[in-house]
Write a protein that holds these residues in place. Structure first.
Motif, short mmCIF file in Angstrom:
data_model
loop_
_atom_site.label_atom_id
_atom_site.label_comp_id
_atom_site.label_asym_id
_atom_site.label_seq_id
_atom_site.Cartn_x
_atom_site.Cartn_y
_atom_site.Cartn_z
N ARG A 310 0.81 -1.22 0.00
CA ARG A 310 0.00 0.00 0.00
C ARG A 310 0.84 1.27 0.00
NH1 ARG A 310 -3.28 1.74 5.37
NH2 ARG A 310 -4.07 3.77 4.71
N TRP A 311 1.79 1.39 0.93
CA TRP A 311 2.41 2.68 1.20
C TRP A 311 3.24 3.21 0.04
CZ3 TRP A 311 -0.08 4.70 4.90
CH2 TRP A 311 -0.52 3.92 5.98
N ASP A 312 4.15 2.38 -0.48
CA ASP A 312 4.98 2.83 -1.59
C ASP A 312 4.14 3.23 -2.79
OD1 ASP A 312 8.00 2.51 -1.13
OD2 ASP A 312 7.24 0.63 -0.34
N TYR A 313 3.06 2.49 -2.99
CA TYR A 313 2.22 2.78 -4.16
C TYR A 313 1.56 4.15 -4.04
CZ TYR A 313 -0.83 2.17 -8.12
OH TYR A 313 -1.45 2.35 -9.32
N ILE A 314 1.05 4.47 -2.86
CA ILE A 314 0.45 5.79 -2.65
C ILE A 314 1.49 6.87 -2.94
CG2 ILE A 314 -0.62 7.35 -0.98
CD1 ILE A 314 -1.58 4.83 0.53
N ASN A 315 2.70 6.65 -2.45
CA ASN A 315 3.76 7.64 -2.66
C ASN A 315 4.06 7.82 -4.15
OD1 ASN A 315 5.99 9.38 -1.65
ND2 ASN A 315 7.23 7.84 -2.68
N SER A 316 4.07 6.72 -4.89
CA SER A 316 4.39 6.82 -6.32
C SER A 316 3.31 7.57 -7.08
CB SER A 316 4.60 5.42 -6.92
OG SER A 316 3.36 4.79 -7.19
N VAL A 317 2.05 7.36 -6.68
CA VAL A 317 0.96 8.10 -7.34
C VAL A 317 1.09 9.59 -7.04
CG1 VAL A 317 -1.54 8.39 -7.49
CG2 VAL A 317 -0.57 6.09 -7.26
N SER A 318 1.36 9.91 -5.78
CA SER A 318 1.56 11.31 -5.40
C SER A 318 2.69 11.94 -6.19
CB SER A 318 1.85 11.39 -3.90
OG SER A 318 2.15 12.71 -3.51
N ASP A 319 3.79 11.20 -6.33
CA ASP A 319 4.94 11.74 -7.04
C ASP A 319 4.64 11.92 -8.53
OD1 ASP A 319 7.88 12.43 -6.75
OD2 ASP A 319 7.97 10.97 -8.38
N ALA A 320 3.98 10.93 -9.12
CA ALA A 320 3.68 11.01 -10.55
C ALA A 320 2.71 12.14 -10.87
CB ALA A 320 3.10 9.68 -11.04
N MET A 321 1.88 12.53 -9.89
CA MET A 321 0.88 13.57 -10.12
C MET A 321 1.28 14.89 -9.46
SD MET A 321 -1.24 12.03 -12.03
CE MET A 321 -2.65 13.13 -12.05
N ALA A 322 2.54 15.05 -9.13
CA ALA A 322 2.98 16.28 -8.45
C ALA A 322 2.71 17.53 -9.28
CB ALA A 322 4.47 16.17 -8.12
N TRP A 323 2.66 17.38 -10.59
CA TRP A 323 2.44 18.53 -11.49
C TRP A 323 0.99 18.99 -11.51
CZ3 TRP A 323 -1.24 17.50 -15.11
CH2 TRP A 323 -1.51 16.15 -15.37
N ASP A 324 0.07 18.14 -11.09
CA ASP A 324 -1.36 18.42 -11.23
C ASP A 324 -1.91 19.04 -9.95
OD1 ASP A 324 -4.09 18.42 -11.57
OD2 ASP A 324 -4.22 16.38 -12.32
N ASN A 325 -2.20 20.33 -9.99
CA ASN A 325 -2.66 21.03 -8.79
C ASN A 325 -4.03 20.57 -8.31
OD1 ASN A 325 -0.37 22.59 -8.43
ND2 ASN A 325 -1.11 24.23 -9.76
N ASP A 326 -4.75 19.84 -9.14
CA ASP A 326 -6.05 19.33 -8.74
C ASP A 326 -5.96 17.96 -8.06
OD1 ASP A 326 -7.45 21.54 -9.72
OD2 ASP A 326 -7.47 20.71 -11.75
N PHE A 327 -4.76 17.36 -8.12
CA PHE A 327 -4.60 16.04 -7.49
C PHE A 327 -4.03 16.24 -6.08
CE2 PHE A 327 -2.62 12.15 -6.20
CZ PHE A 327 -3.47 11.16 -6.67
N ILE A 328 -4.88 16.07 -5.08
CA ILE A 328 -4.48 16.25 -3.69
C ILE A 328 -5.01 15.08 -2.87
CG2 ILE A 328 -4.56 17.73 -1.66
CD1 ILE A 328 -5.07 20.11 -3.51
N ASN A 329 -4.10 14.34 -2.29
CA ASN A 329 -4.50 13.21 -1.44
C ASN A 329 -5.13 13.72 -0.14
OD1 ASN A 329 -3.77 10.44 -2.44
ND2 ASN A 329 -1.82 11.49 -2.82
N PRO A 330 -6.03 12.95 0.45
CA PRO A 330 -6.64 13.32 1.73
C PRO A 330 -5.79 12.80 2.91
CG PRO A 330 -7.66 11.32 0.94
CD PRO A 330 -6.63 11.72 -0.10
N ASN A 331 -6.35 12.85 4.11
CA ASN A 331 -5.69 12.25 5.27
C ASN A 331 -5.28 10.82 4.94
OD1 ASN A 331 -6.32 14.58 6.65
ND2 ASN A 331 -7.84 13.63 8.00
N ILE A 332 -4.12 10.44 5.40
CA ILE A 332 -3.57 9.14 5.03
C ILE A 332 -4.44 7.98 5.47
CG2 ILE A 332 -2.10 8.87 7.06
CD1 ILE A 332 0.07 7.81 5.13
N ASP A 333 -5.11 8.11 6.61
CA ASP A 333 -5.93 7.00 7.12
C ASP A 333 -7.09 6.67 6.19
OD1 ASP A 333 -4.29 6.82 9.28
OD2 ASP A 333 -5.63 7.88 10.67
N ASN A 334 -7.45 7.59 5.32
CA ASN A 334 -8.57 7.35 4.41
C ASN A 334 -8.16 6.66 3.12
OD1 ASN A 334 -9.38 10.13 5.97
ND2 ASN A 334 -11.14 8.81 5.61
N ILE A 335 -6.85 6.59 2.87
CA ILE A 335 -6.39 5.97 1.62
C ILE A 335 -6.19 4.48 1.87
CG2 ILE A 335 -4.83 6.18 -0.34
CD1 ILE A 335 -3.96 8.90 0.73
#
Length: 626
Positions: A310-335
């Motif tokens: 789970r954890w590494d994958y969430i990080n990779s999605v966040s990193d891949a979408m760093a350019w997109d200002n509309d992509f914002i993850n919520p509180n970690i417990d919800n992912i």
């Protein structure tokens, strides 16, 4: 020490002559030519990342009419299963529960360090992934201690069996009190029950002790693979055990193909038949989810399964979408694994493993991590264990053949979920074949409504700071919880490794640089719903959470760390989150500070790293102390 094209720093070749054997040194030298292609591929990985960030481009599926890069395998053949994969060997057919953790502890004598292996092999886990990567500390010579402990244990050395006998008694004492029965009936027989699995470090990391004679860094993947396999393959085969690896951080099928070349070369040098070494692939990177069948195909006879960490994958999605200002993850417990893009990721993995190869072979799907530890209040443990079992039941119903746990005490709590159905595995479930549409691609970055709160930010910050502090002390796997819950036994500690640190700072980076809006009022301050998560708010919360750690007692934050590794952790967290540049790996800033406890030196190294990366994308990965 120098041998042909490699150099081993200081006197380690002599101190660890049992690990750096003549056969190991010869093979390291023979495989060193793979280092240049690895470096080239890692440079290409960063180039493509920078290009996507600059253009605002999403990751996409490969062109079905082409070939998998670096191979002669047609992409459509891979997707259709028109390739020869691997049969699942007997000792991998039932992997209901795999435990994970390192084989060594920092700064303790061998007799205490090797206890880690005893706990693992006596736990009742079907397999144990002994970690050389995210959960293994790298201070001093821990990577070599890890290898030594595994060699002693797999070889049945007297020092290990003596320790194992004592550990079995302690484990039974705990289980009698918690489970009402012993979990180790015959400790000597039990040592042979668990399949030994090793996770080498990813292609993106360098070894601290081995380099080229020209001083350039050596890919840690080459070193870890060689040391583990060469030191243990004969004994494993004598014991009727498979040689099994977990391959981490693979982003593309081309990277998987490079791993395949490296492993095949090692097999050839050891006169092992092709496919003797078996591999699981950790699907930890967003791009890999776009190329699952291609990854299976290029690994061919080596490949046995995927794992949905789970954890590494969430990080990779966040990193891949760093350019997109509309992509914002919520509180970690919800992912959770049922959240938006996570559910789509899991679904693609289970469909990929249930696609047969040309011989009708399916692959294994090992579910994600259970980080709980059953230590706390009666109510707290009961609540957390119920959630852990419910999570395992959900994965079992979804088709997983098993899952991971991060602590040996969880093995016999979660394993009965699969024991009830009795099937060795869940190969060959009937799922729709994978498709490769624009909608499929969008689903892999799909967000869902979930809170963004001050409470969530505090949790992110507190655990990130604590994790960095633990890393600096050599504990890359640590039991942690937010500081606000210190002393509250209803809230359990969770086992955390580098991946959980990575995602926490990635989410905080998103909130700061994309102007996340808080979704709820904070009862403890004047911050209201709709407020922007600004750099000033981040710094205020950082001060708050850091202060709590300075005031914590020794149980949660060692006093000795408060003037050494904790300030360095704070400096790294602050630098990473506030930098306008999104750095790909949080671990890089810690790796250049391994064995350093001087804050001023740390500041210089952090600045050196940031300047180098911002100038031309260079990651400093070599040992700055060597």
């Amino acid at each position: 020490m120098e041998i042909k094209n490699i150099r081993i720093r200081s006197n380690l070749a002599e101190v660890y002559a049992d690990i750096y054997t003549p056969e190991v040194l010869e093979l390291l030298s023979s495989l060193a030519h793979h280092n240049a292609p690895i470096k080239e591929l890692m440079a290409e990985r960063l180039r493509l990342r920078a290009e996507r960030q600059a253009l605002g481009a999403r990751i996409h599926f490969l062109d079905e009419t082409g070939y998998i890069p670096g191979t002669h395998i047609k992409i459509q053949d891979a997707r259709d299963g028109n390739f020869e994969g691997s049969e699942i060997p007997p000792d991998l057919r039932r992997q209901w529960i795999q435990g994970t953790g390192p084989a060594a502890k920092p700064g303790v004598p061998l007799e205490k360090s090797i206890r880690n292996v005893a706990y693992a092999l006596l736990s009742g886990a079907d397999g144990w992934m002994f970690d050389g990567e995210d959960a293994l500390g790298q201070i001093q010579t821990m990577s070599l201690d890890n290898q030594r402990n595994l060699k002693l244990a797999i070889g049945g050395a007297p020092i290990f069996t003596q320790v194992a006998k004592k550990v079995a008694e302690e484990m039974n004492q705990w289980s009698l009190g918690f489970l009402g029965c012993g979990i180790v009936e015959d400790w000597e027989a039990q040592l042979g029950f668990t399949t030994k699995i090793f996770r080498p470090r990813g292609l993106h990391l360098d070894d601290r002790h081995v380099c080229h004679t020209d001083g350039s860094g050596m890919a840690a993947s080459i070193v870890d693979l060689t040391l583990y396999v060469v030191n243990n393959y004969k004994k494993l085969q004598e014991n009727g055990s498979s040689i099994v690896l977990y391959l981490p951080k693979i982003q593309t099928a081309r990277e998987a193909a490079l791993w395949n070349e490296l492993i095949s070369d090692l097999e050839n040098n050891l006169q092992l038949s092709l496919g003797t070494i078996k591999v699981y692939v950790l699907v930890e990177q967003l791009e890999a989810t776009f190329q699952l069948m291609e990854i299976r195909a290029v690994l061919g006879k080596h490949f046995v399964g995927f794992n949905t960490g789970r954890w590494d994958y969430i990080n990779s999605v966040s990193d891949a979408m760093a350019w997109d200002n509309d992509f914002i993850n919520p509180n970690i417990d919800n992912i959770t694994m049922t959240y938006g893009y996570m559910a789509n990721y899991e679904d693609r993995v289970r469909r990929a493993v249930n696609t047969p190869d040309v011989n009708g072979n399916f692959a294994l799907w090992q579910g994600g991590m259970e980080p709980n530890i059953p230590v706390g209040s009666v109510d707290g443990v009961a609540t957390s264990m119920a959630k852990a079992i419910a999570g395992a039941e959900r994965e079992q119903r979804a088709g997983a053949s098993g899952k991971w746990v991060a602590h040996w005490k969880m093995v016999n709590i979660v394993r009965p979920v699969w024991g009830k159905i009795q099937a060795e595995n869940q190969l060959g479930w009937d799922f729709p074949p994978l498709t490769y549409t624009d909608e499929d691609a969008k689903g892999l970055t799909q967000l869902a409504a979930a809170p963004i709160t001050i409470r969530g930010a505090r949790d992110l910050l507190s655990v990130a700071l604590q994790y960095g502090n633990a890393f600096g002390q050599g504990m890359q796997a640590a039991a942690l919880k937010p500081a606000d819950f210190f002393g509250n036994d209803d809230v359990l500690y969770l086992m955390e490794d580098m991946a959980t640190g990575e995602i926490r700072v990635s989410i905080l980076w998103e909130w700061v640089h994309k102007g996340a809006q808080l979704t709820e009022d904070d009862d403890q301050s004047s911050v209201k719903a709709g407020a922007i998560f600004s750099p000033d708010l981040f710094l205020k919360l950082l001060d708050d959470e850091y202060g709590k750690l300075l005031n914590a007692d020794d149980k949660d934050v060692y006093a000795s760390s408060k003037q050494t590794t904790l300030p360095i952790s704070r400096e790294i967290v602050e630098a990473y989150v506030l930098s306008s540049t999104k750095f790909p790996w949080f671990i890089d800033l810690f790796n250049i500070n391994i064995d350093n406890t001087n804050l001023e030196i740390a500041k210089k190294r952090i600045a050196l790293f940031m300047e180098a990366f911002e100038a031309d994308g260079t990651r400093i990965t070599h040992n700055l102390d060597a």
